[in-house]
Enzyme design. Structure first.
Site, PDB file in Angstrom:
ATOM      1  N   CYS A  71     -38.911   9.148  33.023  1.00 34.35           N
ATOM      2  CA  CYS A  71     -39.532   8.517  34.185  1.00 34.35           C
ATOM      3  C   CYS A  71     -41.020   8.814  34.121  1.00 34.35           C
ATOM      4  CB  CYS A  71     -38.924   9.048  35.476  1.00 34.35           C
ATOM      5  SG  CYS A  71     -39.743   8.435  36.968  1.00 34.35           S
ATOM      6  N   GLU A 214     -34.604  -0.939  38.935  1.00 32.89           N
ATOM      7  CA  GLU A 214     -34.309   0.231  38.111  1.00 32.89           C
ATOM      8  C   GLU A 214     -32.819   0.520  38.079  1.00 32.89           C
ATOM      9  OE1 GLU A 214     -36.710   3.650  37.686  1.00 32.89           O
ATOM     10  OE2 GLU A 214     -38.210   2.923  39.111  1.00 32.89           O
ATOM     11  N   CYS A 223     -42.779   1.707  38.479  1.00 26.00           N
ATOM     12  CA  CYS A 223     -42.004   2.287  37.383  1.00 26.00           C
ATOM     13  C   CYS A 223     -42.949   2.494  36.201  1.00 26.00           C
ATOM     14  CB  CYS A 223     -40.843   1.364  36.999  1.00 26.00           C
ATOM     15  SG  CYS A 223     -39.852   1.983  35.615  1.00 26.00           S
ATOM     16  N   GLY A 226     -41.528   1.277  32.955  1.00 29.61           N
ATOM     17  CA  GLY A 226     -41.458  -0.176  33.063  1.00 29.61           C
ATOM     18  C   GLY A 226     -42.816  -0.839  32.890  1.00 29.61           C
TER      19      GLY A 226
END
Length: 231
Positions: A71, A214, A223, A226
């Site tokens: 993350c 997500e 994100c 992302g």
């Protein structure tokens, strides 16, 4: 349980220091604390632990209790946490994740971390590394690949940033019913480990608009992995 809630541009998690004591059943705890009505409210739970391979270890649990590999916003908050709470005095640290060891540079002002820069590592486009199931086993990358979701055809590009992403470029995001289509992408049979989906719209050569669904958490405000996948 002592916790700190932090967010990176709205991508919020509950953080627990596990360097001295491990947390039992973190998957179930993540589901409880993530609930925005009856819990603390978050996109998931992040545990900060010790590592024999890096300065620290980060374990991430999504809001549904499933475990994530990496993350980007979460790891930036980990860096601020360990410095601001005195677990390290270094301005460059390494953090072990399920997506590999990541290296972070901290900008410190008046004894507190103001900015964190993360080396996110090299993206991977091979379908088996994401993973994405392909009809043609000889395809080396998943770029502009057709996929049928809920009776409509889309074009997707698959990227692994240590965790799985598919990027779908669209002409407009304003009418996107992400709460309906997001779960259909996430649980599509082409994605054996489920998927994070970025719906992206190119505004100009310097700016891309993105909405993200997500895996395990639903739509989030941001994100990090992302954003890297879209770039």
């Amino acid at each position: 349980m002592k916790f700190t809630k932090m967010h990176g541009i709205g991508n919020d998690y509950v953080y627990v220091d596990c360097t001295k004591k491990e947390l039992k059943d973190p998957a179930e705890i993540s589901k409880i604390v993530s609930d925005r009505h009856f819990g603390i409210g978050s996109d998931g739970l992040i545990l900060i632990g010790s590592s024999d391979r890096a300065d620290f270890r980060m374990n991430i649990y999504n809001a549904d209790g499933s475990q994530a590999e990496m993350c980007g916003n979460g790891i930036r908050c980990v860096a601020k946490y360990v410095y601001d709470y005195g677990l390290t005095d270094k301005s460059r640290i390494s953090v072990e994740t399920l997506g590999g060891i990541k290296y972070l540079d901290l900008t410190v002002e008046n004894g507190k971390v103001r900015l964190v820069k993360v080396d996110m590592g090299e993206p991977h486009l091979a379908p088996e590394e994401i993973p994405i199931a392909m009809d043609n086993k000889d395809v080396g990358k998943v770029i502009d690949e057709e996929i049928a979701v809920d009776g409509r055809k889309y074009r997707m590009t698959g990227v692994s940033m240590g965790n799985p992403h598919t990027v779908v470029y669209m002409d407009d995001l304003k009418e996107l019913e992400i709460e309906k289509i997001g779960p259909k992408f996430e649980n599509h049979p082409r994605f054996p480990q489920r998927i994070n989906t970025e719906f992206a719209h190119v505004l100009d050569e310097h700016t891309v608009e993105m909405r993200v669904w997500e895996r395990g958490s639903g739509e989030t405000l941001a994100c990090g992995t992302g954003a890297c996948a879209v770039a």
